[in-house]
Design an enzyme around this catalytic site. Structure first.
Site, PDB file in Angstrom:
ATOM      1  N   GLU A  44       0.814  -1.204   0.000  1.00 52.65           N
ATOM      2  CA  GLU A  44       0.000   0.000   0.000  1.00 52.65           C
ATOM      3  C   GLU A  44       0.848   1.255   0.000  1.00 52.65           C
ATOM      4  O   GLU A  44       0.704   2.118  -0.843  1.00 52.65           O
ATOM      5  CB  GLU A  44      -0.901   0.006   1.241  1.00 52.65           C
ATOM      6  CG  GLU A  44      -2.143  -0.812   1.059  1.00 52.65           C
ATOM      7  CD  GLU A  44      -2.979  -0.823   2.328  1.00 52.65           C
ATOM      8  OE1 GLU A  44      -4.180  -1.034   2.213  1.00 52.65           O
ATOM      9  OE2 GLU A  44      -2.435  -0.618   3.413  1.00 52.65           O
TER      10      GLU A  44
ATOM     11  N   GLU B 131     -11.613  16.599  36.788  1.00 50.94           N
ATOM     12  CA  GLU B 131     -12.619  17.630  36.948  1.00 50.94           C
ATOM     13  C   GLU B 131     -11.992  19.012  36.950  1.00 50.94           C
ATOM     14  O   GLU B 131     -12.486  19.924  36.311  1.00 50.94           O
ATOM     15  CB  GLU B 131     -13.340  17.404  38.274  1.00 50.94           C
ATOM     16  CG  GLU B 131     -14.795  17.730  38.232  1.00 50.94           C
ATOM     17  CD  GLU B 131     -15.457  17.250  39.506  1.00 50.94           C
ATOM     18  OE1 GLU B 131     -16.577  16.773  39.432  1.00 50.94           O
ATOM     19  OE2 GLU B 131     -14.842  17.358  40.576  1.00 50.94           O
TER      20      GLU B 131
END
Lengths: 97, 582
Positions: B77, B317
């Site tokens: 490829e 957080e």
């Protein structure tokens, strides 16, 4: 097409003297004599002897006929048994017989 | 185990057992029990972008670098230059490896328009090329990526299939360990049915997007002649290549430590037999919003760093600067520890990657930094990227992993009045060793924090609810006031305490007044007693006086009478005596 000045440089890649290779070479010679008399060079490369050459021309299949000149580069794989396809591939119009 | 035994019993069997070639890919060799089958082709299939090329490239590069097994990478490829550039980002220098004859790249270019097929042919050219490449560097590993491209370049399927079969046979004869990659097909592992030819080992790579979050997964579909993990294993591609994560360790036989480490809050340690948590245990701190979970976690981190141990804080957080600033307000300076290289923050939004990716990245951080303590704050946010059961599965694996490393972990979890989260609480709580709950106690028009130890395996922990006080000086646990009106916290507790103090003063005051009164009474009485005494004495004197007078009178009378008798006597015979005596 101005074919007279051009020389067909053909390379036939084979791997040993297999039936397919031998058939391919015979067929090629036959077509060239018929259509490209004195305008061709055939170079037969045996990959069993020179395996390093396989990479350069991107050879996968055996036998493979590579037309380097005139452009464009074309590859014809197989035993070349189909004359029409070979001639198309080599960009040769069947000359008047 | 049985294989090990057999090996000992029959040395001849060793040769018969399947040899394996380690891939060097983190985690994969553990799942496959040693690597890919040696001298056999392995099929790696997956959809576009699932990491097949990278996987096989890593196999080649690691083989060359770590196991001294040169490899050939035949690309159908990508061009060699493209490949070199693509994997350079992973730190693989293919040019150098090629120069050192450890790796050979061969790009097979098939352009259909250039090829005309006529008659019979075979793929000996490919064989010869591959054979030449293998022999030129003495390769032990071969990758064909992606051989299916042949099908798009050549039209004679019959020949191709026959030749492929021959190719794989030929590879086996060559004794090279090969990876063949194949694009995933409809309803089949590969588009061209390659699994038909490669039947020893098939690995499926998947790239799944769930809730907009992608996770890469790897599964061993088949591994002939070997035991292997059958689960879907998440894997991560990052700047260090591929890391596969074994889902769970198969055993539950971690070493345990009896060593205790402080929570950083002395009064909390006191609730835990005065010593704190066990090293290597997992601690869950859960509570509603704003109950100080992060503060507890930060204190724990602080305590770890004060012991000169390393700690990693995973924040899901808040950003690290935010945490550092906030913690300064309660008297701990985390920046110092960061500067000392003892504390690391890793903040990421949970949605940054899938759960598995979080797990993998935690693994990587832990393996690199080697902390003794890690903190995850909060785990409940992870639910946004996975279901409850997924989060639980992830945490099981995490705890498992950390326990084998003797790393103490503290999770914080947010409880809402929400069914999903309650489940998490319980779901996770069965996994952890210690569970602290911080909860709101709303009473008397204010909100206070109460804290108790829900569980703590292996120690006699306190069963008391403590009031959890956050002040400028830090965190502290205060015993709540248990009075006739029930549990009192916050200002109610303080008011009650004040009231008690006043009562005490009043009481002592009252007591002292009574004492005074008694004293006074005593004095009055004593005074009375004294006067009576005086009276008695004067009376006695009086009595004594009359007595003495009587005595005197009597004496005098006696004397007078004697005198009289004498006189009378004298009158009779000695009147001269009387006159002479006068």
């Amino acid at each position: 097409m101005e074919v007279k000045e051009e020389i067909w440089e053909l390379r036939l890649y084979v791997a040993g003297q297999t039936t397919k290779s031998v058939t391919a070479l015979q067929n090629l010679k036959k077509y060239c004599e018929e259509h490209l008399k004195d305008k061709y060079k055939i170079e037969v490369i045996d990959l069993l002897v020179h395996p390093q050459l396989a990479e350069g021309d991107q050879i996968l299949a055996i036998p493979t006929l590579v037309k380097k000149v005139p452009e464009p580069i074309r590859k014809i794989i197989g035993d070349l048994s189909n004359e029409e396809k070979v001639l198309v591939g080599l960009n040769i119009r069947p000359s008047t017989k | 185990m049985s294989i090990e035994q057999q090996k000992k019993e029959d040395p001849g069997l060793i040769n018969k057992i399947l040899h394996k070639t380690p891939t060097g890919i983190t985690g994969l060799d553990e799942i496959t029990g040693g690597g890919l089958p040696s001298g056999r082709p392995t099929l790696i299939c997956g959809a576009a972008g699932s990491g097949k090329t990278l996987f096989s490239m890593e196999f080649i590069v690691r083989g060359a670098l770590e196991f001294n097994e040169p490899g050939v990478f035949m690309a159908f490829e990508e061009k060699s230059e493209e490949l070199t550039v693509n994997v350079a980002s992973l730190g693989f220098d293919l040019d150098k490896l090629q120069k050192d004859k450890l790796v050979k790249l061969d790009h097979v270019h098939i352009e259909r328009s250039e090829i005309e097929e006529t008659g019979e042919y075979d793929l000996d050219g490919l064989f010869i090329r591959l054979g030449y490449a293998i022999d030129s560097i003495g390769a032990k590993r071969v990758v064909l990526d992606t051989i299916e491209n042949l099908f798009s370049g050549l039209s004679n399927q019959l020949i191709l299939r026959a030749e492929l079969r021959r190719l794989f046979q030929w590879l086996k004869e060559k004794g090279v360990t090969a990876i063949i990659t194949g694009e995933k097909g409809e309803g089949a592992l590969t588009r061209q049915g390659l699994e038909e030819y490669v039947s020893d080992c098939v690995i499926l790579l998947d790239h799944r997007v769930c809730n907009q979050i992608s996770t890469r997964l790897l599964r061993i579909v088949k591994y002939r002649g070997s035991v292997h993990g059958t689960n879907e294993y998440p894997f991560l591609i990052d700047e260090e290549g591929i890391s596969v994560l074994p889902v769970t360790a198969l055993k539950l036989e971690n070493n345990v430590s009896a060593e205790r480490i402080s929570s950083g809050i002395p009064s909390l340690d006191k609730m835990l037999e005065g010593k704190g948590f066990y090293r290597g245990s997992s601690i869950l701190v859960s509570g509603t919003a704003g109950t100080g979970k992060t503060s507890i976690a930060a204190y724990f981190a602080h305590a770890t760093c004060l012991r000169k141990e390393r700690c990693v804080y995973f924040a899901f957080e808040e950003s690290p600067p935010q945490i550092i600033r906030n913690m300064q307000s309660i008297g701990i300076n985390l920046q110092e520890h960061i500067d000392d290289g003892l504390l690391q923050f890793h903040a990421s939004r949970p949605t940054l990657n899938g759960l598995e990716m979080h797990l993998v990245s935690i693994h990587k951080v832990v393996n690199k930094f080697r902390p003794r303590t890690i903190i995850l704050d909060p785990i409940t946010n992870l639910i946004t990227v996975g279901s409850v059961s997924e989060v639980k599965a992830m945490l099981i694996r995490l705890i498992d992993f950390l326990q084998t490393q003797q790393i103490t972990v503290m999770f914080t979890a947010l409880t809402l009045n929400n069914i999903v989260n309650e489940q998490t609480d319980e779901g996770v709580s069965s996994l952890v060793d210690a569970w602290l709950r911080v909860r709101d106690i709303e009473f008397n028009g204010e909100r206070n924090r109460g804290m108790y130890v829900m569980k703590s395996r292996g120690m006699k922990h306190s069963n008391q609810v403590r009031e959890f006080v956050i002040s400028d000086e830090g965190l502290n646990l205060v015993s709540v006031y248990l009075g006739p009106e029930g549990v009192l916290t916050g200002s109610a507790r303080e008011a009650q305490q004040l009231q008690e103090e006043t009562g005490l003063i009043l009481r002592t005051h009252a007591v002292s007044r009574k004492d005074l009164e008694i004293e006074r009474k005593r004095k009055v009485l004593e005074a009375k007693i004294a006067s009576l005494h005086e009276e008695f004495e004067s009376l006695q004197d009086e009595l004594n006086k009359s007595y003495v007078e009587e005595e005197l009178k009597k004496e005098i009378i006696e004397k007078n009478r004697e005198k009289l008798t004498k006189i009378r006597h004298h009158e009779n015979n000695t009147a001269t005596d009387n006159s002479s005596s006068e």
